[in-house]
Structures are given as structure tokens and as C-alpha cells.
Design a protein around this motif. Structure first.
Motif, PDB file in Angstrom:
ATOM      1  N   VAL A 169     -28.642  43.652  77.860  1.00 58.50           N
ATOM      2  CA  VAL A 169     -27.866  43.145  76.733  1.00 58.50           C
ATOM      3  C   VAL A 169     -26.626  42.472  77.309  1.00 58.50           C
ATOM      4  N   LEU A 170     -26.481  41.178  77.036  1.00 59.87           N
ATOM      5  CA  LEU A 170     -25.330  40.430  77.545  1.00 59.87           C
ATOM      6  C   LEU A 170     -24.125  40.612  76.636  1.00 59.87           C
ATOM      7  N   ASP A 171     -24.350  40.539  75.340  1.00 56.12           N
ATOM      8  CA  ASP A 171     -23.298  40.793  74.355  1.00 56.12           C
ATOM      9  C   ASP A 171     -23.965  40.983  72.995  1.00 56.12           C
ATOM     10  N   PHE A 172     -23.148  41.278  71.984  1.00 57.16           N
ATOM     11  CA  PHE A 172     -23.694  41.477  70.642  1.00 57.16           C
ATOM     12  C   PHE A 172     -22.654  41.117  69.604  1.00 57.16           C
ATOM     13  N   LYS A 173     -23.156  40.883  68.395  1.00 62.11           N
ATOM     14  CA  LYS A 173     -22.295  40.639  67.246  1.00 62.11           C
ATOM     15  C   LYS A 173     -22.753  41.569  66.124  1.00 62.11           C
ATOM     16  N   VAL A 174     -21.796  42.046  65.340  1.00 67.90           N
ATOM     17  CA  VAL A 174     -22.137  42.867  64.184  1.00 67.90           C
ATOM     18  C   VAL A 174     -22.684  41.922  63.124  1.00 67.90           C
ATOM     19  N   GLU A 175     -23.945  42.129  62.770  1.00 71.89           N
ATOM     20  CA  GLU A 175     -24.600  41.285  61.762  1.00 71.89           C
ATOM     21  C   GLU A 175     -24.375  41.846  60.370  1.00 71.89           C
ATOM     22  N   ASN A 176     -24.317  43.168  60.266  1.00 71.11           N
ATOM     23  CA  ASN A 176     -24.094  43.832  58.995  1.00 71.11           C
ATOM     24  C   ASN A 176     -23.361  45.139  59.283  1.00 71.11           C
ATOM     25  N   GLU A 177     -22.371  45.478  58.436  1.00 72.46           N
ATOM     26  CA  GLU A 177     -21.595  46.691  58.698  1.00 72.46           C
ATOM     27  C   GLU A 177     -22.172  47.938  58.057  1.00 72.46           C
ATOM     28  N   GLN A 178     -22.775  47.811  56.850  1.00 70.01           N
ATOM     29  CA  GLN A 178     -23.339  48.988  56.201  1.00 70.01           C
ATOM     30  C   GLN A 178     -24.641  48.633  55.533  1.00 70.01           C
ATOM     31  N   PRO A 179     -25.767  49.070  56.000  1.00 69.64           N
ATOM     32  CA  PRO A 179     -25.938  49.834  57.226  1.00 69.64           C
ATOM     33  C   PRO A 179     -25.721  48.936  58.448  1.00 69.64           C
ATOM     34  N   LEU A 180     -25.294  49.545  59.532  1.00 78.34           N
ATOM     35  CA  LEU A 180     -24.932  48.801  60.733  1.00 78.34           C
ATOM     36  C   LEU A 180     -26.147  48.107  61.340  1.00 78.34           C
ATOM     37  N   LYS A 181     -25.982  46.822  61.640  1.00 80.12           N
ATOM     38  CA  LYS A 181     -26.998  46.021  62.332  1.00 80.12           C
ATOM     39  C   LYS A 181     -26.301  45.187  63.382  1.00 80.12           C
ATOM     40  N   LEU A 182     -26.872  45.158  64.581  1.00 79.62           N
ATOM     41  CA  LEU A 182     -26.307  44.356  65.670  1.00 79.62           C
ATOM     42  C   LEU A 182     -27.295  43.264  66.056  1.00 79.62           C
ATOM     43  N   ARG A 183     -26.772  42.079  66.314  1.00 79.62           N
ATOM     44  CA  ARG A 183     -27.575  40.972  66.848  1.00 79.62           C
ATOM     45  C   ARG A 183     -27.253  40.884  68.328  1.00 79.62           C
ATOM     46  N   LEU A 184     -28.243  41.234  69.153  1.00 80.83           N
ATOM     47  CA  LEU A 184     -28.055  41.284  70.597  1.00 80.83           C
ATOM     48  C   LEU A 184     -28.395  39.962  71.245  1.00 80.83           C
ATOM     49  N   HIS A 185     -27.610  39.557  72.213  1.00 83.45           N
ATOM     50  CA  HIS A 185     -27.934  38.434  73.090  1.00 83.45           C
ATOM     51  C   HIS A 185     -28.411  39.078  74.380  1.00 83.45           C
ATOM     52  N   MET A 186     -29.662  38.813  74.738  1.00 87.93           N
ATOM     53  CA  MET A 186     -30.292  39.517  75.856  1.00 87.93           C
ATOM     54  C   MET A 186     -30.824  38.565  76.906  1.00 87.93           C
ATOM     55  N   GLN A 187     -31.006  39.119  78.089  1.00 86.03           N
ATOM     56  CA  GLN A 187     -31.705  38.417  79.158  1.00 86.03           C
ATOM     57  C   GLN A 187     -32.830  39.327  79.636  1.00 86.03           C
ATOM     58  N   THR A 188     -34.077  38.821  79.565  1.00 87.09           N
ATOM     59  CA  THR A 188     -35.228  39.619  79.979  1.00 87.09           C
ATOM     60  C   THR A 188     -35.297  39.686  81.495  1.00 87.09           C
ATOM     61  N   ARG A 189     -36.188  40.520  81.974  1.00 88.98           N
ATOM     62  CA  ARG A 189     -36.384  40.659  83.421  1.00 88.98           C
ATOM     63  C   ARG A 189     -36.817  39.344  84.056  1.00 88.98           C
ATOM     64  N   GLU A 190     -37.489  38.500  83.275  1.00 81.17           N
ATOM     65  CA  GLU A 190     -37.959  37.203  83.782  1.00 81.17           C
ATOM     66  C   GLU A 190     -36.877  36.133  83.737  1.00 81.17           C
ATOM     67  N   GLY A 191     -35.693  36.474  83.203  1.00 89.40           N
ATOM     68  CA  GLY A 191     -34.580  35.539  83.149  1.00 89.40           C
ATOM     69  C   GLY A 191     -34.473  34.772  81.842  1.00 89.40           C
ATOM     70  N   LYS A 192     -35.376  35.014  80.914  1.00 88.22           N
ATOM     71  CA  LYS A 192     -35.349  34.329  79.621  1.00 88.22           C
ATOM     72  C   LYS A 192     -34.261  34.946  78.736  1.00 88.22           C
ATOM     73  N   GLN A 193     -33.492  34.104  78.061  1.00 84.85           N
ATOM     74  CA  GLN A 193     -32.465  34.602  77.147  1.00 84.85           C
ATOM     75  C   GLN A 193     -32.994  34.525  75.724  1.00 84.85           C
ATOM     76  N   LEU A 194     -32.704  35.574  74.954  1.00 81.24           N
ATOM     77  CA  LEU A 194     -33.185  35.641  73.578  1.00 81.24           C
ATOM     78  C   LEU A 194     -32.239  36.474  72.742  1.00 81.24           C
ATOM     79  N   TYR A 195     -32.500  36.481  71.429  1.00 78.67           N
ATOM     80  CA  TYR A 195     -31.720  37.287  70.491  1.00 78.67           C
ATOM     81  C   TYR A 195     -32.644  38.304  69.842  1.00 78.67           C
ATOM     82  N   HIS A 196     -32.111  39.492  69.631  1.00 81.35           N
ATOM     83  CA  HIS A 196     -32.894  40.568  69.023  1.00 81.35           C
ATOM     84  C   HIS A 196     -31.949  41.388  68.143  1.00 81.35           C
ATOM     85  N   THR A 197     -32.423  41.787  66.971  1.00 81.61           N
ATOM     86  CA  THR A 197     -31.606  42.565  66.043  1.00 81.61           C
ATOM     87  C   THR A 197     -32.046  44.027  66.068  1.00 81.61           C
ATOM     88  N   ILE A 198     -31.057  44.925  66.123  1.00 79.48           N
ATOM     89  CA  ILE A 198     -31.342  46.363  66.056  1.00 79.48           C
ATOM     90  C   ILE A 198     -30.576  46.959  64.883  1.00 79.48           C
TER      91      ILE A 198
END
Length: 109
Positions: free
Chosen positions: A35-64
Motif C-alpha cells: 500500500v503506497l497511500d490511501f484516502k478516506v472514501e467514506n467515514e461511516q462506515p469507514l472505507k479506504l481507497r488504497l493506492h497499491m503497487q503489486t509484486r509485479e510493479g503494477k499500480q492500482l487502486y483497491h477499496t477496503i
């Protein structure tokens, strides 16, 4: 009876590390990587939008969502021997400093 309240504050770097480690060590649908960084997408219930880099070097976004965030932070506590009360009610929320707070509430008997 009194209520015990405990709060652990995680910085953005600590949250990123905890979520990355949890994703690598558990069976989840989350992409494996850092996880490179994240932004709060929603506060209640809490949701984070992650900026990630995979093992292969690809950058993507994923929400948790809140249960995943809580599981990652609790797992971090267990790995680092940070005491947490098993019987406490655990919640996560965005902290004012940009990090995430893990709150534990325990009703005393």
C-alpha cells in the motif's frame, strides 16, 4: 458499572504497513502488494481507497471496508504483542491527523 475505553492511533504509514502485511498473510481477495497511500472514501462506515503497487510493479487502486481495516489493525496488534481485550467492542474511524483510530470499549462488570 464503568466503561473502559482505549484508543490506538495509527499513522498513515502504520495503516499502510498493517494493511499490506494483513493482505499478504491472509486469504483475501485483496491484491498482494504494498500500500503506497490511501484516502478516506467514506467515514461511516469507514472505507479506504488504497493506492497499491503489486509484486509485479503494477499500480492500482483497491477499496477496503471497515471489517477489513479492523481485522488488519487487530492482526497488527497481535503480531506486535500490543494488548487488546478480547471481550471489547472494536471500531475503527478516521483520525483527525490523517491516520486511523482503533477504539476498544469494554463494559466493566
Amino acid at each position: 458499572m464503568p466503561t473502559e475505553i482505549r484508543r490506538l492511533l495509527y499513522s498513515e504509514v502504520e495503516v499502510a504497513r498493517a494493511v499490506s502485511e494483513f493482505a499478504l498473510q491472509s486469504e483475501t481477495s485483496m491484491p498482494k502488494g504494498a500500500v503506497l497511500d490511501f484516502k478516506v472514501e467514506n467515514e461511516q462506515p469507514l472505507k479506504l481507497r488504497l493506492h497499491m503497487q503489486t509484486r509485479e510493479g503494477k499500480q492500482l487502486y483497491h477499496t477496503i471496508d471497515e471489517p477489513f481495516i479492523a481485522a488488519a489493525l487487530i492482526s497488527h496488534c497481535m503480531r506486535n504483542k500490543i494488548p487488546i481485550a478480547k471481550q471489547s467492542r472494536k471500531t475503527v474511524r478516521a483520525a483527525k491527523n490523517g491516520g486511523i483510530a482503533l477504539d476498544m470499549t469494554l463494559e466493566q462488570r
